[in-house]
Design a protein around this motif. Sequence first.
Motif, PDB file in Angstrom:
ATOM      1  N   LEU A  31      35.557 -91.395 -33.700  1.00 59.75           N
ATOM      2  CA  LEU A  31      35.934 -91.993 -34.974  1.00 59.75           C
ATOM      3  C   LEU A  31      36.333 -93.444 -34.761  1.00 59.75           C
ATOM      4  O   LEU A  31      37.046 -93.768 -33.819  1.00 59.75           O
ATOM      5  N   ASP A  32      35.850 -94.304 -35.649  1.00 62.16           N
ATOM      6  CA  ASP A  32      36.241 -95.709 -35.647  1.00 62.16           C
ATOM      7  C   ASP A  32      36.541 -96.065 -37.095  1.00 62.16           C
ATOM      8  O   ASP A  32      35.617 -96.145 -37.912  1.00 62.16           O
ATOM      9  N   ASN A  33      37.811 -96.245 -37.392  1.00 59.53           N
ATOM     10  CA  ASN A  33      38.279 -96.357 -38.777  1.00 59.53           C
ATOM     11  C   ASN A  33      37.863 -95.081 -39.499  1.00 59.53           C
ATOM     12  O   ASN A  33      38.203 -94.012 -39.055  1.00 59.53           O
ATOM     13  N   GLU A  34      37.101 -95.155 -40.545  1.00 53.12           N
ATOM     14  CA  GLU A  34      36.686 -93.953 -41.269  1.00 53.12           C
ATOM     15  C   GLU A  34      35.274 -93.517 -40.893  1.00 53.12           C
ATOM     16  O   GLU A  34      34.751 -92.560 -41.465  1.00 53.12           O
ATOM     17  N   LEU A  35      34.649 -94.211 -39.953  1.00 55.20           N
ATOM     18  CA  LEU A  35      33.268 -93.916 -39.570  1.00 55.20           C
ATOM     19  C   LEU A  35      33.206 -93.000 -38.361  1.00 55.20           C
ATOM     20  O   LEU A  35      34.017 -93.116 -37.444  1.00 55.20           O
ATOM     21  N   THR A  36      32.217 -92.108 -38.347  1.00 51.57           N
ATOM     22  CA  THR A  36      31.917 -91.308 -37.169  1.00 51.57           C
ATOM     23  C   THR A  36      30.736 -91.974 -36.479  1.00 51.57           C
ATOM     24  O   THR A  36      29.675 -92.139 -37.079  1.00 51.57           O
ATOM     25  N   LEU A  37      30.950 -92.391 -35.241  1.00 50.52           N
ATOM     26  CA  LEU A  37      29.934 -93.105 -34.481  1.00 50.52           C
ATOM     27  C   LEU A  37      29.589 -92.326 -33.223  1.00 50.52           C
ATOM     28  O   LEU A  37      30.321 -91.422 -32.818  1.00 50.52           O
ATOM     29  N   GLU A  38      28.475 -92.688 -32.605  1.00 48.50           N
ATOM     30  CA  GLU A  38      28.153 -92.074 -31.316  1.00 48.50           C
ATOM     31  C   GLU A  38      27.573 -93.121 -30.381  1.00 48.50           C
ATOM     32  O   GLU A  38      26.979 -94.109 -30.815  1.00 48.50           O
ATOM     33  N   THR A  39      27.808 -92.878 -29.109  1.00 52.22           N
ATOM     34  CA  THR A  39      27.272 -93.732 -28.064  1.00 52.22           C
ATOM     35  C   THR A  39      26.925 -92.849 -26.885  1.00 52.22           C
ATOM     36  O   THR A  39      27.453 -91.743 -26.747  1.00 52.22           O
ATOM     37  N   GLU A  40      26.020 -93.319 -26.055  1.00 52.32           N
ATOM     38  CA  GLU A  40      25.668 -92.592 -24.841  1.00 52.32           C
ATOM     39  C   GLU A  40      25.854 -93.534 -23.665  1.00 52.32           C
ATOM     40  O   GLU A  40      25.231 -94.600 -23.614  1.00 52.32           O
ATOM     41  N   ASP A  41      26.735 -93.154 -22.752  1.00 52.52           N
ATOM     42  CA  ASP A  41      27.060 -94.052 -21.652  1.00 52.52           C
ATOM     43  C   ASP A  41      27.857 -93.316 -20.586  1.00 52.52           C
ATOM     44  O   ASP A  41      28.142 -92.124 -20.723  1.00 52.52           O
ATOM     45  N   ILE A  63      37.299 -96.644 -25.992  1.00 48.76           N
ATOM     46  CA  ILE A  63      37.521 -95.647 -27.038  1.00 48.76           C
ATOM     47  C   ILE A  63      38.864 -94.974 -26.799  1.00 48.76           C
ATOM     48  O   ILE A  63      39.134 -94.481 -25.696  1.00 48.76           O
ATOM     49  N   ARG A  64      39.711 -94.960 -27.826  1.00 49.69           N
ATOM     50  CA  ARG A  64      40.984 -94.254 -27.725  1.00 49.69           C
ATOM     51  C   ARG A  64      40.694 -92.762 -27.631  1.00 49.69           C
ATOM     52  O   ARG A  64      39.897 -92.224 -28.402  1.00 49.69           O
ATOM     53  N   LEU A  65      41.305 -92.091 -26.673  1.00 50.24           N
ATOM     54  CA  LEU A  65      40.940 -90.707 -26.380  1.00 50.24           C
ATOM     55  C   LEU A  65      41.132 -89.753 -27.546  1.00 50.24           C
ATOM     56  O   LEU A  65      40.350 -88.822 -27.715  1.00 50.24           O
ATOM     57  N   ASP A  66      42.139 -89.980 -28.375  1.00 51.96           N
ATOM     58  CA  ASP A  66      42.341 -89.048 -29.497  1.00 51.96           C
ATOM     59  C   ASP A  66      41.351 -89.288 -30.632  1.00 51.96           C
ATOM     60  O   ASP A  66      41.329 -88.535 -31.603  1.00 51.96           O
ATOM     61  N   LYS A  67      40.498 -90.306 -30.513  1.00 48.26           N
ATOM     62  CA  LYS A  67      39.451 -90.560 -31.510  1.00 48.26           C
ATOM     63  C   LYS A  67      38.121 -89.906 -31.126  1.00 48.26           C
ATOM     64  O   LYS A  67      37.165 -89.921 -31.895  1.00 48.26           O
ATOM     65  N   ILE A  68      38.072 -89.326 -29.918  1.00 50.98           N
ATOM     66  CA  ILE A  68      36.850 -88.632 -29.488  1.00 50.98           C
ATOM     67  C   ILE A  68      36.763 -87.296 -30.202  1.00 50.98           C
ATOM     68  O   ILE A  68      37.693 -86.486 -30.147  1.00 50.98           O
ATOM     69  N   VAL A  69      35.646 -87.084 -30.885  1.00 52.02           N
ATOM     70  CA  VAL A  69      35.414 -85.844 -31.627  1.00 52.02           C
ATOM     71  C   VAL A  69      34.712 -84.816 -30.741  1.00 52.02           C
ATOM     72  O   VAL A  69      35.051 -83.641 -30.746  1.00 52.02           O
ATOM     73  N   GLU A  70      33.720 -85.308 -29.979  1.00 50.57           N
ATOM     74  CA  GLU A  70      32.927 -84.398 -29.162  1.00 50.57           C
ATOM     75  C   GLU A  70      32.269 -85.154 -28.018  1.00 50.57           C
ATOM     76  O   GLU A  70      31.922 -86.322 -28.152  1.00 50.57           O
TER      77      GLU A  70
END
Length: 72
Positions: A31-41, A63-70
């Motif tokens: 999560l970044d603000n109200e958006l759900t984003l994804e990255t591969e790295d 990325i702040r760890l508590d913002k990781i969804v999956e």
Amino acid sequence: MTNSYKPISCHFYDKLEELAVKKQKVKIIYLDNELTLETEDLIVDFKTKNKEEFAILSNGLIIRLDKIVEII
């Protein structure tokens, strides 16, 4: 500005560390603000600032760890 940090479980932190040590490329949905984003790295490091924990990726994204969804 940002929501207060919610500590992640030790089990999830251990999983993130294991992926970093194995240098395994992962897809991270976060999560970044109200958006759900994804990255591969690759996760290359972790840091703590003001009692908040962050993953640092090889592309420089932090990325702040508590913002990781999956992690896939």
